[in-house]
Write a protein that holds these residues in place. Structure first.
Motif, PDB file in Angstrom:
ATOM      1  N   GLU A   1       0.932  -1.179   0.061  1.00 43.48           N
ATOM      2  CA  GLU A   1       0.190  -0.080  -0.111  1.00 43.48           C
ATOM      3  C   GLU A   1       0.968   1.110  -0.031  1.00 43.48           C
ATOM      4  O   GLU A   1       0.690   2.321  -0.679  1.00 43.48           O
ATOM      5  CB  GLU A   1      -0.962  -0.100   1.229  1.00 43.48           C
ATOM      6  CG  GLU A   1      -1.827   1.137   1.382  1.00 43.48           C
ATOM      7  CD  GLU A   1      -2.546   1.229   2.402  1.00 43.48           C
ATOM      8  OE1 GLU A   1      -3.359   2.213   2.972  1.00 43.48           O
ATOM      9  OE2 GLU A   1      -3.034   0.108   2.968  1.00 43.48           O
TER      10      GLU A   1
ATOM     11  N   THR B   1       2.451  -2.475  -7.767  1.00 42.45           N
ATOM     12  CA  THR B   1       2.228  -3.583  -7.072  1.00 42.45           C
ATOM     13  C   THR B   1       1.699  -4.840  -7.710  1.00 42.45           C
ATOM     14  O   THR B   1       2.044  -6.004  -7.320  1.00 42.45           O
ATOM     15  CB  THR B   1       1.256  -3.212  -5.943  1.00 42.45           C
ATOM     16  OG1 THR B   1       0.362  -3.077  -6.026  1.00 42.45           O
ATOM     17  CG2 THR B   1       2.198  -2.476  -4.835  1.00 42.45           C
TER      18      THR B   1
ATOM     19  N   ARG C   1       2.270   1.873  -3.415  1.00 43.80           N
ATOM     20  CA  ARG C   1       1.567   2.114  -4.337  1.00 43.80           C
ATOM     21  C   ARG C   1       1.231   3.717  -4.090  1.00 43.80           C
ATOM     22  O   ARG C   1       0.833   4.446  -5.128  1.00 43.80           O
ATOM     23  CB  ARG C   1       0.212   1.280  -4.148  1.00 43.80           C
ATOM     24  CG  ARG C   1      -0.988   1.311  -5.146  1.00 43.80           C
ATOM     25  CD  ARG C   1      -2.166   0.393  -5.248  1.00 43.80           C
ATOM     26  NE  ARG C   1      -2.577   0.103  -3.902  1.00 43.80           N
ATOM     27  CZ  ARG C   1      -2.306  -0.843  -3.015  1.00 43.80           C
ATOM     28  NH1 ARG C   1      -1.651  -1.663  -3.505  1.00 43.80           N
ATOM     29  NH2 ARG C   1      -2.861  -0.882  -1.764  1.00 43.80           N
ATOM     30  N   GLU C   2       0.912   4.034  -2.865  1.00 38.65           N
ATOM     31  CA  GLU C   2       0.494   5.473  -2.546  1.00 38.65           C
ATOM     32  C   GLU C   2       1.570   6.478  -2.748  1.00 38.65           C
ATOM     33  O   GLU C   2       1.344   7.648  -3.183  1.00 38.65           O
ATOM     34  CB  GLU C   2       0.010   5.487  -1.063  1.00 38.65           C
ATOM     35  CG  GLU C   2      -1.321   4.860  -1.202  1.00 38.65           C
ATOM     36  CD  GLU C   2      -1.861   4.933   0.345  1.00 38.65           C
ATOM     37  OE1 GLU C   2      -1.154   5.498   1.186  1.00 38.65           O
ATOM     38  OE2 GLU C   2      -2.961   4.346   0.577  1.00 38.65           O
TER      39      GLU C   2
END
Length: 121
Positions: free
Chosen positions: A100, A110, A103-104
């Protein structure tokens, strides 16, 4: 770029910095459960693991707030903190949390397991 990554003292652009201390049982769990495979994963290739002692945070590492727990995992880009995981949540939860963060805060895909292609091309 591979040469820069292999020279001591030079940091990769995106890294996972593990702030640890001697005697930390959760650091030891991470070392047993995640660390051996980490450099062989797409995440580990994209964001190499760098370890620092909680009592010896490098001056050039720009963190958002003081480190209060070990381990603390800092996702950094050119030594600037982008995100952190405080404590080690276990192997079941570490990977989804880390995915996460990637990805952010980065261009890591991912699903593909690598940096996303430049959308401008």
């Amino acid at each position: 770029m591979a040469l820069a990554l292999s020279l001591p003292g030079l940091a990769a652009a995106v890294e996972l910095v593990m702030v640890e201390e001697r005697g930390c049982i959760y650091c030891a769990k991470f070392n047993a459960e995640i660390a051996p495979a980490y450099p062989n994963t797409p995440e580990g290739v994209f964001a190499p693991l760098r370890r620092v002692e909680v009592t010896d945070i490098p001056d050039g590492l720009q963190i958002v707030r003081p480190i209060r727990f070990t381990p603390t995992f800092l996702l950094v880009d050119e030594n600037v903190e982008m995100a952190r995981i405080e404590g080690y949540p276990g192997d079941t939860f570490f990977w989804p949390l880390f995915a996460e963060f990637l990805r952010e805060h980065t261009d890591f895909d991912t699903l593909a397991g690598s940096a996303a292609p430049d959308k401008g091309l």
